[in-house]
Design an enzyme around this catalytic site. Structure first.
Site, PDB file in Angstrom:
ATOM      1  N   PHE A   1       8.191 -16.719   3.498  1.00 39.88           N
ATOM      2  CA  PHE A   1       8.947 -16.644   2.255  1.00 39.88           C
ATOM      3  C   PHE A   1       9.844 -17.847   1.984  1.00 39.88           C
ATOM      4  O   PHE A   1      10.467 -17.917   0.943  1.00 39.88           O
ATOM      5  CB  PHE A   1       9.815 -15.377   2.255  1.00 39.88           C
ATOM      6  CG  PHE A   1       9.055 -14.140   2.590  1.00 39.88           C
ATOM      7  CD1 PHE A   1       8.150 -13.612   1.685  1.00 39.88           C
ATOM      8  CD2 PHE A   1       9.211 -13.518   3.814  1.00 39.88           C
ATOM      9  CE1 PHE A   1       7.427 -12.479   1.993  1.00 39.88           C
ATOM     10  CE2 PHE A   1       8.491 -12.384   4.131  1.00 39.88           C
ATOM     11  CZ  PHE A   1       7.586 -11.859   3.219  1.00 39.88           C
ATOM     12  N   ALA A   2       9.934 -18.760   2.924  1.00 43.59           N
ATOM     13  CA  ALA A   2      10.871 -19.870   2.753  1.00 43.59           C
ATOM     14  C   ALA A   2      10.361 -21.143   3.410  1.00 43.59           C
ATOM     15  O   ALA A   2       9.566 -21.101   4.347  1.00 43.59           O
ATOM     16  CB  ALA A   2      12.231 -19.497   3.333  1.00 43.59           C
TER      17      ALA A   2
ATOM     18  N   LYS B   1      17.233 -24.637   2.714  1.00 41.42           N
ATOM     19  CA  LYS B   1      16.287 -23.525   2.848  1.00 41.42           C
ATOM     20  C   LYS B   1      15.935 -23.051   1.444  1.00 41.42           C
ATOM     21  O   LYS B   1      16.810 -22.637   0.687  1.00 41.42           O
ATOM     22  CB  LYS B   1      16.927 -22.393   3.656  1.00 41.42           C
ATOM     23  CG  LYS B   1      16.006 -21.229   3.977  1.00 41.42           C
ATOM     24  CD  LYS B   1      16.732 -20.248   4.904  1.00 41.42           C
ATOM     25  CE  LYS B   1      15.850 -19.110   5.348  1.00 41.42           C
ATOM     26  NZ  LYS B   1      16.571 -18.206   6.282  1.00 41.42           N
TER      27      LYS B   1
ATOM     28  N   ASP C   1      19.033 -10.203  16.571  1.00 41.24           N
ATOM     29  CA  ASP C   1      17.760 -10.885  16.838  1.00 41.24           C
ATOM     30  C   ASP C   1      18.012 -12.159  17.639  1.00 41.24           C
ATOM     31  O   ASP C   1      17.492 -13.228  17.314  1.00 41.24           O
ATOM     32  CB  ASP C   1      17.035 -11.199  15.527  1.00 41.24           C
ATOM     33  CG  ASP C   1      15.569 -11.580  15.748  1.00 41.24           C
ATOM     34  OD1 ASP C   1      14.993 -11.157  16.779  1.00 41.24           O
ATOM     35  OD2 ASP C   1      14.998 -12.292  14.903  1.00 41.24           O
TER      36      ASP C   1
ATOM     37  N   LEU D   1      10.956 -29.542   7.315  1.00 44.02           N
ATOM     38  CA  LEU D   1      11.345 -29.288   8.708  1.00 44.02           C
ATOM     39  C   LEU D   1      10.621 -28.084   9.292  1.00 44.02           C
ATOM     40  O   LEU D   1      10.371 -28.013  10.490  1.00 44.02           O
ATOM     41  CB  LEU D   1      12.858 -29.061   8.802  1.00 44.02           C
ATOM     42  CG  LEU D   1      13.760 -30.227   8.387  1.00 44.02           C
ATOM     43  CD1 LEU D   1      15.224 -29.799   8.397  1.00 44.02           C
ATOM     44  CD2 LEU D   1      13.551 -31.427   9.310  1.00 44.02           C
ATOM     45  N   GLY D   2      10.306 -27.130   8.445  1.00 44.23           N
ATOM     46  CA  GLY D   2       9.624 -25.926   8.913  1.00 44.23           C
ATOM     47  C   GLY D   2       9.401 -24.974   7.759  1.00 44.23           C
ATOM     48  O   GLY D   2       9.968 -25.137   6.677  1.00 44.23           O
ATOM     49  N   GLN D   3       8.544 -23.987   7.973  1.00 43.80           N
ATOM     50  CA  GLN D   3       8.303 -23.019   6.920  1.00 43.80           C
ATOM     51  C   GLN D   3       7.877 -21.673   7.486  1.00 43.80           C
ATOM     52  O   GLN D   3       7.350 -21.573   8.592  1.00 43.80           O
ATOM     53  CB  GLN D   3       7.254 -23.525   5.933  1.00 43.80           C
ATOM     54  CG  GLN D   3       5.843 -23.674   6.490  1.00 43.80           C
ATOM     55  CD  GLN D   3       4.906 -24.225   5.444  1.00 43.80           C
ATOM     56  OE1 GLN D   3       4.825 -25.439   5.256  1.00 43.80           O
ATOM     57  NE2 GLN D   3       4.199 -23.349   4.750  1.00 43.80           N
ATOM     58  N   GLY D   4       8.153 -20.620   6.711  1.00 48.02           N
ATOM     59  CA  GLY D   4       7.740 -19.271   7.064  1.00 48.02           C
ATOM     60  C   GLY D   4       7.022 -18.662   5.878  1.00 48.02           C
ATOM     61  O   GLY D   4       6.611 -19.366   4.955  1.00 48.02           O
TER      62      GLY D   4
END
Length: 439
Positions: free
Chosen positions: A23-24, A41, A134, A18-21
């Site tokens: 670190f995850a 996650k 945030d 679905l998505g990524q950054g």
């Protein structure tokens, strides 16, 4: 790697990414027993440990279990293996509110609905001693019914994070949404800072653009601190008045959340949600001792968080990080990579003792003299957290351990003091402050 078909912890079948950054990664998954869709996650322990984000992950877990509200993404459970942490979260199908706003401004009644849901959820969070810090459309998701869900509590603060003056002291949040008192790096009230961010979100929903937006960050900060913004002519008069009270640069005179909820424009069609009753404190306390043990006894399959419905203050999640390195050789700095390398070059040159070579990830220092166990060698790795925030780790890669410790204590650490922002680890931080990363 394609994760389709992989079964996690004998419970969840992983699907598409679905998505990524950094670190995850987040995957769609299906609970094998119930057929329920969830979002998993997957966090890499080693990566978050290297850049000092362990406390941030622990905080996210704590907050998501502490906050239970229809407009906050629900955390079903947390699982851990030796190398990964897995959050099984509510799957929110509608995507980010940001995607909706990026196509243009919303109709007044739709914007009001989202704002009502946001304020209602944030009011609940504050009542639980949680401040998000945030808030922005990218962290606001929409479910299949078009209802709002707040996500990403990685930067949030719990009430016990406040210092003796009763205020928070860490700069967090996204620049365009952050309150002026947070930018000022003075103590601030987390609830008042969240109210400001909610005001920026409301403006964006109704306008389709930001109230404070400049290419020059200094100029944008100046406008934020002065509260300089203009409402488009299509904003209703009552909204303009409300925003002038929310986006008040003085936190002491800024409107409080309860007054926002009493506002006549806000009240139109507003339905207050009854939230689930929280467990009694003695019920939580009786289970706390079992949780840490559960992770250490059977981390691969035991869901420790089924034991409790909420976390209490001071709860230790260090069991998630079984091999967390308590290193004396990590520090954070606000210097850029070039300045960091230059400092190590200066140390090597001034001591006339080390040869220094640069690598893709940092530098290597090697003693010209041979010690008791060969030449002392020190590897220095530099990790970029943001453009202006780095984590530096140095460690012995050759030679005698005693010689390494003596060099670090007598020469290396004192020489680094002008670039160090905070040393990492209990032995290096006399104030025992948690390091929180600026995004």
């Amino acid at each position: 790697m394609d994760k389709n078909g992989i079964v996690l912890m004998r419970k969840y079948e992983l699907g598409r990414l679905l998505g990524q950054g950094t670190f995850a990664k987040v995957y769609h998954a299906r609970n094998i027993k119930t057929g329920e869709s969830v979002a998993i996650k997957v966090i890499d322990k080693q990566k978050v440990a290297k850049v000092g984000l362990i406390d941030q992950i622990k905080r996210e877990i704590s907050v998501m279990r502490l906050v239970r509200h229809p407009h906050v993404v629900f955390l079903h459970e947390v699982m851990a293996s030796k190398t990964k942490i897995y959050f099984a979260m509510e799957y929110v199908k509608g995507g980010e509110l940001f995607d909706k706003v990026s196509k243009g401004k919303l109709k007044e009644n739709i914007a009001r609905k989202y704002f009502q849901q946001l304020i209602g959820a944030i009011d609940y969070c504050h009542s639980r001693g949680v401040y998000h810090r945030d808030l922005k459309p990218e962290n606001l998701l929409l479910d299949e019914n078009g209802d709002l869900k707040i996500s990403d509590f990685g930067l949030s603060a719990l009430r016990e994070s406040k210092q003796q003056d009763g205020l928070l002291h860490t700069t967090c949040g996204t620049p365009a949404y952050v309150a002026p008192e947070v930018i000022g790096k003075k103590g601030y009230d987390g609830a008042k800072a969240d109210v400001w961010s909610c005001g920026v979100v409301l403006y964006v929903l109704l306008a389709g653009f930001l109230p404070f937006h400049e290419q020059n960050l200094v100029e944008m900060y100046r406008k934020i601190t002065k509260g300089e913004f203009k409402c488009p002519n299509w904003f209703p008069p009552e909204v303009k008045k409300l925003l002038s009270r929310i986006l008040d640069p003085n936190p002491n005179s800024r409107i409080k959340i309860e007054k926002i909820m009493e506002n006549s424009w806000f009240q139109k069609g507003f339905k207050k949600i009854e939230t689930p009753k929280s467990p009694e404190s003695h019920q939580i306390d009786s289970l706390i001792s079992d949780v840490h043990a559960a992770f250490s006894v059977k981390p691969m399959s035991y869901n420790a968080f089924d034991l409790i419905s909420s976390l209490s203050q001071g709860f230790d999640l260090s069991g998630l990080f079984e091999k967390e390195e308590r290193s004396e050789s990590k520090f954070t700095t606000k210097k850029d990579a070039k300045e960091i390398v230059s400092k190590f070059e200066e140390i090597a040159t001034s001591s006339e003792r080390f040869n220094l070579t640069k690598s893709d990830v940092g530098v290597k220092m090697e003693d010209k003299r041979e010690g008791r166990k060969g030449h002392l060698a020190i590897d220095v790795e530099i990790f970029e957290v943001t453009n202006s925030f780095h984590m530096v780790e140095f460690k012995k890669s050759g030679g005698d351990t005693m010689e390494y410790k003596q060099f670090c204590d007598r020469e290396l650490r004192p020489s680094l003091k002008d670039i160090v922002w905070k040393w990492q680890g209990n032995n290096n931080n006399s104030n025992n402050e948690k390091i929180e990363v600026i995004h």
